[in-house]
Design a protein around this motif. Structure first.
Motif, PDB file in Angstrom:
ATOM      1  N   ASN A  33      -3.517  -0.234  -0.258  1.00  0.00           N
ATOM      2  CA  ASN A  33      -5.494  -0.221  -0.627  1.00  0.00           C
ATOM      3  C   ASN A  33      -6.044  -0.487  -1.388  1.00  0.00           C
ATOM      4  OD1 ASN A  33      -5.011  -0.036   2.353  1.00  0.00           O
ATOM      5  ND2 ASN A  33      -5.326   2.475   2.218  1.00  0.00           N
ATOM      6  N   ARG A  34      -5.052  -0.814  -2.586  1.00  0.00           N
ATOM      7  CA  ARG A  34      -6.427  -0.613  -3.961  1.00  0.00           C
ATOM      8  C   ARG A  34      -6.774   1.058  -4.147  1.00  0.00           C
ATOM      9  NH1 ARG A  34      -5.767  -5.467  -5.759  1.00  0.00           N
ATOM     10  NH2 ARG A  34      -7.387  -5.342  -7.116  1.00  0.00           N
ATOM     11  N   PHE A  35      -6.778   1.370  -4.793  1.00  0.00           N
ATOM     12  CA  PHE A  35      -7.030   2.700  -4.632  1.00  0.00           C
ATOM     13  C   PHE A  35      -7.262   2.553  -6.438  1.00  0.00           C
ATOM     14  CE2 PHE A  35      -6.030   7.363  -5.637  1.00  0.00           C
ATOM     15  CZ  PHE A  35      -6.901   8.099  -5.451  1.00  0.00           C
ATOM     16  N   SER A  36      -8.283   3.455  -6.878  1.00  0.00           N
ATOM     17  CA  SER A  36      -8.887   3.912  -7.994  1.00  0.00           C
ATOM     18  C   SER A  36      -9.070   6.058  -7.927  1.00  0.00           C
ATOM     19  CB  SER A  36      -9.762   3.277  -8.184  1.00  0.00           C
ATOM     20  OG  SER A  36      -9.816   2.039  -8.487  1.00  0.00           O
ATOM     21  N   GLY A  37      -8.163   6.366  -8.889  1.00  0.00           N
ATOM     22  CA  GLY A  37      -7.984   7.666  -8.737  1.00  0.00           C
ATOM     23  C   GLY A  37      -7.445   8.408  -9.204  1.00  0.00           C
ATOM     24  N   CYS A  38      -6.670   9.553  -8.475  1.00  0.00           N
ATOM     25  CA  CYS A  38      -6.052   9.973  -9.142  1.00  0.00           C
ATOM     26  C   CYS A  38      -5.375  10.395  -8.038  1.00  0.00           C
ATOM     27  CB  CYS A  38      -5.999  11.470 -10.104  1.00  0.00           C
ATOM     28  SG  CYS A  38      -4.850  12.207 -10.567  1.00  0.00           S
ATOM     29  N   ILE A  39      -3.906  11.058  -7.751  1.00  0.00           N
ATOM     30  CA  ILE A  39      -2.486  11.555  -6.962  1.00  0.00           C
ATOM     31  C   ILE A  39      -2.223  13.081  -7.943  1.00  0.00           C
ATOM     32  CG2 ILE A  39      -1.198  12.187  -5.730  1.00  0.00           C
ATOM     33  CD1 ILE A  39      -2.031   9.670  -4.824  1.00  0.00           C
ATOM     34  N   SER A  40      -2.535  14.411  -7.858  1.00  0.00           N
ATOM     35  CA  SER A  40      -2.205  15.534  -8.235  1.00  0.00           C
ATOM     36  C   SER A  40      -0.932  16.259  -7.115  1.00  0.00           C
ATOM     37  CB  SER A  40      -3.336  16.366  -8.409  1.00  0.00           C
ATOM     38  OG  SER A  40      -4.187  16.752  -7.853  1.00  0.00           O
ATOM     39  N   VAL A  41      -0.025  16.828  -7.241  1.00  0.00           N
ATOM     40  CA  VAL A  41       0.839  16.781  -6.750  1.00  0.00           C
ATOM     41  C   VAL A  41       1.472  18.437  -7.610  1.00  0.00           C
ATOM     42  CG1 VAL A  41       2.791  15.877  -6.215  1.00  0.00           C
ATOM     43  CG2 VAL A  41       1.864  14.238  -7.029  1.00  0.00           C
ATOM     44  N   GLU A  42       1.728  18.810  -6.615  1.00  0.00           N
ATOM     45  CA  GLU A  42       1.795  20.252  -6.876  1.00  0.00           C
ATOM     46  C   GLU A  42       2.922  21.407  -6.510  1.00  0.00           C
ATOM     47  OE1 GLU A  42       0.543  24.914  -7.240  1.00  0.00           O
ATOM     48  OE2 GLU A  42      -0.728  23.502  -6.377  1.00  0.00           O
ATOM     49  N   TYR A  43       4.270  21.215  -7.402  1.00  0.00           N
ATOM     50  CA  TYR A  43       5.560  21.287  -6.666  1.00  0.00           C
ATOM     51  C   TYR A  43       5.727  23.243  -7.439  1.00  0.00           C
ATOM     52  CZ  TYR A  43      10.733  21.715  -6.038  1.00  0.00           C
ATOM     53  OH  TYR A  43      11.570  21.951  -6.234  1.00  0.00           O
ATOM     54  N   GLY A  44       5.971  24.243  -6.750  1.00  0.00           N
ATOM     55  CA  GLY A  44       6.177  25.107  -7.373  1.00  0.00           C
ATOM     56  C   GLY A  44       5.499  25.725  -8.249  1.00  0.00           C
ATOM     57  N   ASN A  45       5.578  26.001  -9.436  1.00  0.00           N
ATOM     58  CA  ASN A  45       4.705  25.836 -10.338  1.00  0.00           C
ATOM     59  C   ASN A  45       4.631  24.853 -11.568  1.00  0.00           C
ATOM     60  OD1 ASN A  45       7.261  26.806 -11.352  1.00  0.00           O
ATOM     61  ND2 ASN A  45       6.465  28.231 -13.050  1.00  0.00           N
ATOM     62  N   ARG A  46       4.641  23.760 -10.871  1.00  0.00           N
ATOM     63  CA  ARG A  46       5.044  22.368 -12.123  1.00  0.00           C
ATOM     64  C   ARG A  46       3.277  21.350 -11.096  1.00  0.00           C
ATOM     65  NH1 ARG A  46      10.765  20.095 -11.809  1.00  0.00           N
ATOM     66  NH2 ARG A  46       9.981  19.106 -14.126  1.00  0.00           N
ATOM     67  N   LEU A  47       2.534  21.128 -12.224  1.00  0.00           N
ATOM     68  CA  LEU A  47       1.575  20.368 -11.575  1.00  0.00           C
ATOM     69  C   LEU A  47       1.922  18.871 -12.024  1.00  0.00           C
ATOM     70  CD1 LEU A  47      -1.085  20.974 -10.187  1.00  0.00           C
ATOM     71  CD2 LEU A  47      -2.414  21.142 -11.864  1.00  0.00           C
ATOM     72  N   GLY A  48       1.829  17.818 -11.946  1.00  0.00           N
ATOM     73  CA  GLY A  48       1.807  16.761 -12.407  1.00  0.00           C
ATOM     74  C   GLY A  48       0.137  15.493 -11.726  1.00  0.00           C
ATOM     75  N   TYR A  49       0.421  14.835 -12.940  1.00  0.00           N
ATOM     76  CA  TYR A  49      -0.742  13.451 -11.728  1.00  0.00           C
ATOM     77  C   TYR A  49      -0.154  11.935 -12.343  1.00  0.00           C
ATOM     78  CZ  TYR A  49      -2.898  18.216 -13.326  1.00  0.00           C
ATOM     79  OH  TYR A  49      -3.577  19.218 -13.343  1.00  0.00           O
ATOM     80  N   ILE A  50      -0.944  11.894 -11.171  1.00  0.00           N
ATOM     81  CA  ILE A  50      -0.620  10.222 -11.256  1.00  0.00           C
ATOM     82  C   ILE A  50      -2.064   8.846 -10.604  1.00  0.00           C
ATOM     83  CG2 ILE A  50       0.257   7.966  -9.853  1.00  0.00           C
ATOM     84  CD1 ILE A  50       2.366  10.242  -8.537  1.00  0.00           C
ATOM     85  N   PHE A  51      -2.437   8.614 -12.002  1.00  0.00           N
ATOM     86  CA  PHE A  51      -3.381   7.337 -11.901  1.00  0.00           C
ATOM     87  C   PHE A  51      -3.616   6.061 -11.568  1.00  0.00           C
ATOM     88  CE2 PHE A  51      -3.848  11.045 -14.771  1.00  0.00           C
ATOM     89  CZ  PHE A  51      -5.629  11.826 -14.591  1.00  0.00           C
ATOM     90  N   PHE A  52      -4.433   6.068 -10.636  1.00  0.00           N
ATOM     91  CA  PHE A  52      -4.672   4.306 -10.414  1.00  0.00           C
ATOM     92  C   PHE A  52      -6.086   4.207 -10.605  1.00  0.00           C
ATOM     93  CE2 PHE A  52      -1.959   7.011  -7.053  1.00  0.00           C
ATOM     94  CZ  PHE A  52      -1.023   6.034  -6.887  1.00  0.00           C
ATOM     95  N   ARG A  53      -5.882   2.653 -11.163  1.00  0.00           N
ATOM     96  CA  ARG A  53      -6.855   1.561 -11.246  1.00  0.00           C
ATOM     97  C   ARG A  53      -6.616   0.483 -10.193  1.00  0.00           C
ATOM     98  NH1 ARG A  53      -7.539   0.539 -16.856  1.00  0.00           N
ATOM     99  NH2 ARG A  53      -9.205   2.796 -16.823  1.00  0.00           N
ATOM    100  N   ASP A  54      -8.020  -0.005  -9.206  1.00  0.00           N
ATOM    101  CA  ASP A  54      -7.482  -1.019  -8.432  1.00  0.00           C
ATOM    102  C   ASP A  54      -5.889  -1.556  -7.235  1.00  0.00           C
ATOM    103  OD1 ASP A  54     -10.160  -2.046  -7.975  1.00  0.00           O
ATOM    104  OD2 ASP A  54      -9.534  -2.989 -10.218  1.00  0.00           O
ATOM    105  N   GLY A  55      -5.568  -0.242  -7.243  1.00  0.00           N
ATOM    106  CA  GLY A  55      -4.056   0.099  -6.863  1.00  0.00           C
ATOM    107  C   GLY A  55      -2.959   0.581  -7.145  1.00  0.00           C
TER     108      GLY A  55
END
Length: 243
Positions: A33-55
């Protein structure tokens, strides 16, 4: 810091649990879908981020680690919750590989990590053009691909993970089928029709058929110039055991 931006400046977004859809499915959908933005992922007390630009994935970070290694670590998490935030951006650009390669590499690394824990009874094929590994398609998928009009077929569990097909096309088709199943179930509930048993999508670029059994889905990509009803009829014949 990206963490501070996510928590303070952009509270809005779509939240959910990675249960019906795997994180791999969510990433594939955002890539398509050519997403731009961020997916934040939380697992227990751990936190991660995945950033997109135009998919495309351009940056990832978790616990002081960044780049592709951070992405692969997040992909290893067995469960968690996620938040999709289209307004969150970053100036960091630590990842150059496309999202398709990243997903396949993440699965390869997970397979390597677990190969000591279980015996793999399936041979692994190597794509000489890309050097990537891919598991062979199931017997049913191979059989259906012989039907005129069928581009690809993948058998997958209710979690959206292909049972044997680890090819890029199989991963994408499984993600599309899972998304269709979830959407169809919601529509079925809205109209009082119950849960999905089968579904068909007719489009200009691609057509899609989805079949449901007790524990699995079968997702089939059909060529746009083929008669969807005719292909569906041939698939149903192929799925009926010979008497």
């Amino acid at each position: 810091m990206a963490t501070e931006t996510l928590r303070k400046d952009y509270p809005e977004g779509f939240e959910g649990a990675i249960a019906g859809l795997t994180l791999s499915d969510v990433i594939q959908l955002k890539g398509i879908n050519r997403f731009s933005g961020c997916i934040s992922v939380e697992y227990g007390n751990r936190l991660g981020y995945i950033f997109f630009r135009d998919g495309e994935i351009i940056h990832s970070e978790q616990e002081g680690e960044s780049g592709a290694d951070a992405f692969y670590e997040i992909m290893r998490w067995p469960s968690g919750s996620f938040k999709v935030q289209p307004k969150v951006t970053t100036t960091n650009n630590t990842i150059q590989d496309n999202w398709r390669f990243l997903i396949l590499e993440a699965h390869r690394l997970m397979d390597e990590r677990h190969e000591g824990d279980k015996t793999d009874l399936s041979p692994v094929a190597v794509n000489t053009a890309t050097g990537s590994e891919a598991r062979p398609t199931s017997t049913i998928s191979a059989k259906l691909k012989q039907i005129p009009g069928v581009e690809h077929a993948v058998l997958m569990g209710k979690d959206g993970i292909p049972t044997s097909d680890r090819s890029l096309e199989g991963e994408i088709l499984a993600a599309q089928g899972t998304f269709l199943a979830l959407t169809a179930d919601r529509l079925g509930g809205f109209f009082g029709a119950g849960n999905l048993k089968s579904a068909a999508v007719q489009g200009e670029v691609r057509q899609l058929l989805l079949f449901e059994s007790r524990q699995q889905y079968l997702s089939v990509a059909v060529k746009p110039d083929s008669r969807l009803d005719a292909v569906e009829a041939e698939i149903k014949k192929a799925l009926v055991p010979n008497k």
